[in-house]
Design a protein around this motif. Structure first.
Motif, PDB file in Angstrom:
ATOM      1  N   TYR A 101      -1.674  13.287  -2.958  1.00 52.94           N
ATOM      2  CA  TYR A 101      -3.065  12.839  -2.828  1.00 52.94           C
ATOM      3  C   TYR A 101      -3.641  12.389  -4.166  1.00 52.94           C
ATOM      4  CZ  TYR A 101      -2.064  15.778   1.181  1.00 52.94           C
ATOM      5  OH  TYR A 101      -1.456  16.347   2.274  1.00 52.94           O
ATOM      6  N   LYS A 118       0.824  -1.211   0.000  1.00 58.34           N
ATOM      7  CA  LYS A 118       0.000   0.000   0.000  1.00 58.34           C
ATOM      8  C   LYS A 118       0.865   1.271   0.000  1.00 58.34           C
ATOM      9  CE  LYS A 118      -3.962   1.993   2.406  1.00 58.34           C
ATOM     10  NZ  LYS A 118      -3.476   3.335   2.066  1.00 58.34           N
ATOM     11  N   ARG A 124      -5.074   3.757  -6.508  1.00 57.93           N
ATOM     12  CA  ARG A 124      -5.709   4.565  -5.465  1.00 57.93           C
ATOM     13  C   ARG A 124      -5.271   4.097  -4.080  1.00 57.93           C
ATOM     14  NH1 ARG A 124     -12.251   5.799  -4.857  1.00 57.93           N
ATOM     15  NH2 ARG A 124     -11.995   7.351  -3.197  1.00 57.93           N
ATOM     16  N   GLY A 125      -4.912   5.061  -3.210  1.00 65.11           N
ATOM     17  CA  GLY A 125      -4.477   4.723  -1.856  1.00 65.11           C
ATOM     18  C   GLY A 125      -2.964   4.641  -1.720  1.00 65.11           C
ATOM     19  N   ARG A 126      -2.252   4.568  -2.851  1.00 66.95           N
ATOM     20  CA  ARG A 126      -0.785   4.560  -2.793  1.00 66.95           C
ATOM     21  C   ARG A 126      -0.271   5.972  -3.063  1.00 66.95           C
ATOM     22  NH1 ARG A 126       0.583  -0.763  -6.349  1.00 66.95           N
ATOM     23  NH2 ARG A 126       2.743  -0.106  -6.048  1.00 66.95           N
TER      24      ARG A 126
END
Length: 289
Positions: free
Chosen positions: A241, A4, A248-250
């Motif tokens: 962001y 992640k 997404r999320g990394r």
């Protein structure tokens, strides 16, 4: 490092060089040089480094002065203005807990943004605007006063205005109408729908799309992108962001622009080279470089 937290792989390079119209290199891991080399390797050869407070705006100006392919935008983020005036007792902002300084403290901070905005390598005033997601009703007056001051600073120095608009569409558009928008106004991380895109288009406002245009639940953003005039479309990361799907999320970074740009080209039904060419021209026009 867990999967992640691992940086996503380098995408296939773009054949037409483009700019990341909004990034926060100071919040990303690694050095500025490393970020720029990685970005250039995939065709992202220019970045706009955006400040969110006095310290970050000074850093943006210094970084742009040191790198020819970095341009700076300087401002107090909409959430920063109430913190300066009212304080931040819980320390939820990245500067930690602090006392409120009242209107005088906001005036001092705005004076420093004004000074930085005059520098030749500072091409934008932003990100400024309104954010009703994080700031409650008690902070709205400080946000609006700060936003109006930034509009005036941008116009006086002939710089682009970079807007942060979160859950405040009608009020952002109202203040721009009341103050008179600068000649070049960019809605960063465009978050409106197709109807708002038509209003922005009529006023000549640029709409910059970030990685969230790739998210499953973002159909209204894709609808807006579909109707936005091609000459007013920009692309950005807002890194670290809003990393585009499937990452997404990394952690996000300028080198991931090709992922978002390809998704945007699919929405528009045009080739990625055609979109990249338009975006390269638009970004240079929006920021006057």
């Amino acid at each position: 490092m867990s999967a992640k937290d691992a940086p996503p792989p380098l995408p296939e390079p773009l054949l037409v060089e483009v700019a990341d119209s909004h990034t926060h290199l100071d919040m990303q891991s690694g050095t500025v040089e490393e970020a720029l080399v990685k970005a250039a390797a995939v065709g992202v050869t220019t970045v706009v480094q955006v400040g969110c407070d006095v310290k970050g705006s000074r850093w943006a100006a210094e970084t742009a002065a040191a790198h020819s392919n970095v341009h700076a935008a300087v401002a107090l983020h909409p959430n920063e203005a109430p913190r300066i005036v009212l304080g931040d007792p819980d320390g939820w902002s990245r500067q930690g807990a602090r006392e409120g300084g009242g209107d005088a403290a906001l005036d001092d901070a705005l004076a420093e943004i004004d000074r930085l905005a005059a520098l030749p390598h500072v091409l934008g005033v932003g990100e400024t605007g309104l954010d009703f997601f994080r700031t409650g009703p008690e902070g709205i007056a400080a946000q609006e006063r700060s936003f109006r001051a930034h509009i005036e600073i941008a116009k006086r120095h002939g710089k682009a205005l970079v807007i942060h608009d979160r859950e405040a569409h009608a009020d952002v558009l109202r203040v721009l109408d009341e103050e008179g928008a600068p000649e070049r106004t960019v809605f960063h991380c465009y978050s409106g729908d197709a109807a708002m895109a038509e209003i922005c288009a009529a006023k000549g406002y640029y709409m910059s799309f970030a990685g969230n245009v790739t998210f499953k639940n973002a159909q209204p953003l894709r609808d807006a992108l579909a109707v936005a005039p091609l000459e007013l479309v920009l692309v950005e990361t807002n890194a670290p962001y809003l990393t585009p799907a499937p990452y997404r999320g990394r952690p996000n970074a300028p080198y991931l622009i090709p992922v978002t740009l390809r998704a945007m080209a699919a929405v528009r039904g045009i080739g990625e080279n055609d979109l990249a060419e338009a975006i390269a021209v638009n970004t240079a026009r929006a920021f006057d470089y």
